[in-house]
Design an enzyme around this catalytic site. Structure first.
Site, mmCIF file in Angstrom:
data_model
loop_
_atom_site.group_PDB
_atom_site.id
_atom_site.type_symbol
_atom_site.label_atom_id
_atom_site.label_comp_id
_atom_site.label_asym_id
_atom_site.label_seq_id
_atom_site.Cartn_x
_atom_site.Cartn_y
_atom_site.Cartn_z
ATOM 1 N N GLU A 192 0.697 -1.404 -0.067
ATOM 2 C CA GLU A 192 0.165 0.134 -0.030
ATOM 3 C C GLU A 192 0.708 1.217 0.051
ATOM 4 O O GLU A 192 1.220 1.710 1.027
ATOM 5 C CB GLU A 192 -0.930 0.052 1.150
ATOM 6 C CG GLU A 192 -2.085 -0.951 1.269
ATOM 7 C CD GLU A 192 -2.901 -0.867 2.312
ATOM 8 O OE1 GLU A 192 -2.640 -0.178 3.266
ATOM 9 O OE2 GLU A 192 -4.209 -1.669 2.458
ATOM 10 N N GLU A 280 -6.464 -7.222 -0.619
ATOM 11 C CA GLU A 280 -6.527 -7.249 0.924
ATOM 12 C C GLU A 280 -7.979 -6.573 1.108
ATOM 13 O O GLU A 280 -8.333 -5.537 0.447
ATOM 14 C CB GLU A 280 -5.448 -6.411 1.742
ATOM 15 C CG GLU A 280 -5.442 -6.386 2.959
ATOM 16 C CD GLU A 280 -4.613 -5.549 3.674
ATOM 17 O OE1 GLU A 280 -3.146 -5.680 3.461
ATOM 18 O OE2 GLU A 280 -5.090 -4.704 4.599
HETATM 19 C C1 IDC Z 1 -2.444 -3.863 10.418
HETATM 20 C C2 IDC Z 1 -2.600 -5.231 11.568
HETATM 21 C C3 IDC Z 1 -2.408 -4.613 12.844
HETATM 22 C C4 IDC Z 1 -0.972 -4.085 12.994
HETATM 23 C C5 IDC Z 1 -0.694 -2.989 11.648
HETATM 24 C C6 IDC Z 1 0.643 -2.432 11.689
HETATM 25 O O1 IDC Z 1 -4.226 -5.441 11.475
HETATM 26 O O2 IDC Z 1 -2.478 -5.723 13.886
HETATM 27 O O3 IDC Z 1 -0.818 -3.625 14.059
HETATM 28 O O4 IDC Z 1 -1.511 -3.284 10.499
HETATM 29 O O5 IDC Z 1 0.773 -1.225 11.530
HETATM 30 C C7 IDC Z 1 -3.875 -2.348 6.010
HETATM 31 C C8 IDC Z 1 -2.712 -2.817 5.962
HETATM 32 C C9 IDC Z 1 -2.414 -3.800 6.969
HETATM 33 C C10 IDC Z 1 -3.272 -3.438 8.412
HETATM 34 C C11 IDC Z 1 -4.703 -3.491 7.969
HETATM 35 C C12 IDC Z 1 -5.315 -2.900 9.192
HETATM 36 O O6 IDC Z 1 -2.400 -3.388 4.762
HETATM 37 O O7 IDC Z 1 -0.999 -4.032 7.219
HETATM 38 O O8 IDC Z 1 -2.785 -4.401 9.201
HETATM 39 N N1 IDC Z 1 -5.023 -2.425 6.751
HETATM 40 O O9 IDC Z 1 -5.272 -1.770 9.544
HETATM 41 N N2 IDC Z 1 -4.447 -1.346 4.931
HETATM 42 C C13 IDC Z 1 -5.802 -1.194 5.452
HETATM 43 C C14 IDC Z 1 -5.983 -1.595 6.436
#
Ligand code: IDC
Length: 356
Positions: A192, A280
């Site tokens: 992303e 995702e």
């Molecule tokens: C989130 C995980 C969380 C972790 C965080 C790290 O769910 O546990 O602490 O990342 O910064 C994304 C991302 C993905 C995110 C997820 C939810 O690709 O890494 O995971 N998310 O926030 N994009 C939109 C949402």
């Protein structure tokens, strides 16, 4: 093992037994086969499993126009689950877990999320050897189970993929060299892009990384992230990457945050000729937490169905957050029953079981 050959098995069966027969005999044969199949499906739970297995055979994929196609040139929609960060939750990379997801959830794709900068990240002092060993397991398990595997270079707080371009190039060179002949591997070159990163910058990065992969894997599917946390897929059409063959662009959504505005971007992109892949998603808020929005989830489902999109749910972990599919209290790393799943995990399983 040549995966293409396996996948053809069912079709060969149909052709071999019907060729040269008179029409009536053909009809009778079809009827008898249908009755036998219906009876066995009702009586034997193993047959249902076999049916899932067959539909999930990991033959080589390709892109035609905006659509992902299987080796028979038929549209295919992947149903995936993404690991949480490999360094965070390595225990879920196991064959029993993947098999359970395949047979019970009807999942045919596992995304291996290799964070670059977050906790234990690949470019942030993480143990590269261990992380690559996990990827190796993931690729091999999926391959042997007839599933697809996405190797995801999970940039996040490092909003600009250029920041680690050098590391990305040598990583993907190694991956393509090792797994290019497997046929079930999909390369996601930047999760992303965000912050001020423009499509032009992502495009430059993609133009530098794609040839590295192509040197060893001429046809593997490559997924390219888009600006604003992979929402701006509509920016691609005017200026796609140079080597277009089998390249798709990612759109991510979290249904409680991303709504019509984001669906409109995807529709606009597809209408302009951009192949879109949802690598995702969840139905929680973008934080990975917060309340699930079921009515928006329904609208997203309709979009995915209409445009025959592939999608991958976040995440295979028991972290105490809404977007984890396994309950915090459940310590099992495979063999979950539905009561071990979170509300979102249950939703995802039902969704995959009920749809293409
Ligand atoms: C989130 C995980 C969380 C972790 C965080 C790290 O769910 O546990 O602490 O990342 O910064 C994304 C991302 C993905 C995110 C997820 C939810 O690709 O890494 O995971 N998310 O926030 N994009 C939109 C949402």
């Amino acid at each position: 093992m040549n995966v293409d050959k396996n996948d053809d098995a069912l079709f060969v069966y149909g052709d071999k037994y019907s060729k040269g027969l008179p029409k009536k005999a053909n009809f009778a044969l079809a009827l008898i086969t249908a009755v036998i199949m219906a009876i066995t499906l009702c009586l034997s739970p193993i047959t249902a499993e076999a049916a899932t297995k067959n539909s999930a055979k990991a033959m080589r994929l390709h892109v035609k126009g905006t659509q992902l196609m299987n080796s028979k040139n038929k549209p295919i929609q992947l149903k995936g689950v993404s690991t949480h960060g490999l360094a965070w939750y390595p225990q879920y990379v196991n064959k029993k877990a993947f098999k359970k997801l395949r047979d019970d959830w009807h999942v045919n794709t596992i995304r291996l999320a290799l964070y670059t900068e977050e906790y234990g990240g690949y470019t942030a002092g993480g143990n590269k050897k261990e992380l690559k060993a996990l990827i190796d397991k993931g690729v091999k398990y999926t391959k042997s189970l007839g599933m697809y595997c996405i190797i995801d270079w999970h940039i996040l707080s490092d909003g600009n993929p250029m920041k680690h371009q050098k590391a990305a190039k040598s990583f993907f060179k190694e991956m393509a060299k090792k797994y290019g002949s497997y046929g079930n591997v999909i390369y996601e070159i930047c999760n992303e892009p965000n912050g001020k990163t423009s499509w032009n910058t992502v495009r430059k990065y993609a133009n530098n990384v794609i040839p590295v992969i192509r040197k060893y894997d001429e046809n593997g599917i490559i997924l390219v992230g888009t600006p604003t946390w992979s929402q701006d897929v509509d920016k691609v059409a005017k200026n796609p990457v140079k080597l277009k063959k089998n390249v798709m662009y990612t759109a991510h959504f979290y249904a409680a945050t991303h709504k019509k505005w984001n669906r409109d971007k995807i529709i606009k992109a597809i209408k302009a000729g951009t192949p879109v892949f949802i690598s995702e998603f969840s139905i929680t808020e973008a934080s990975g937490n917060g309340k699930i929005n079921y009515s928006e989830a329904k609208k997203w489902k309709a979009l995915i169905k209409k445009y025959k999109l592939s999608r991958v749910g976040w995440s295979l972990s028991n972290k105490s957050e809404e977007s984890a599919t396994i309950k915090k209290s459940c310590k099992k790393t495979s063999g979950w029953s539905t009561k071990d799943l979170t509300a979102w995990g249950k939703w995802l399983r039902t969704y995959y079981r009920d749809s293409k």
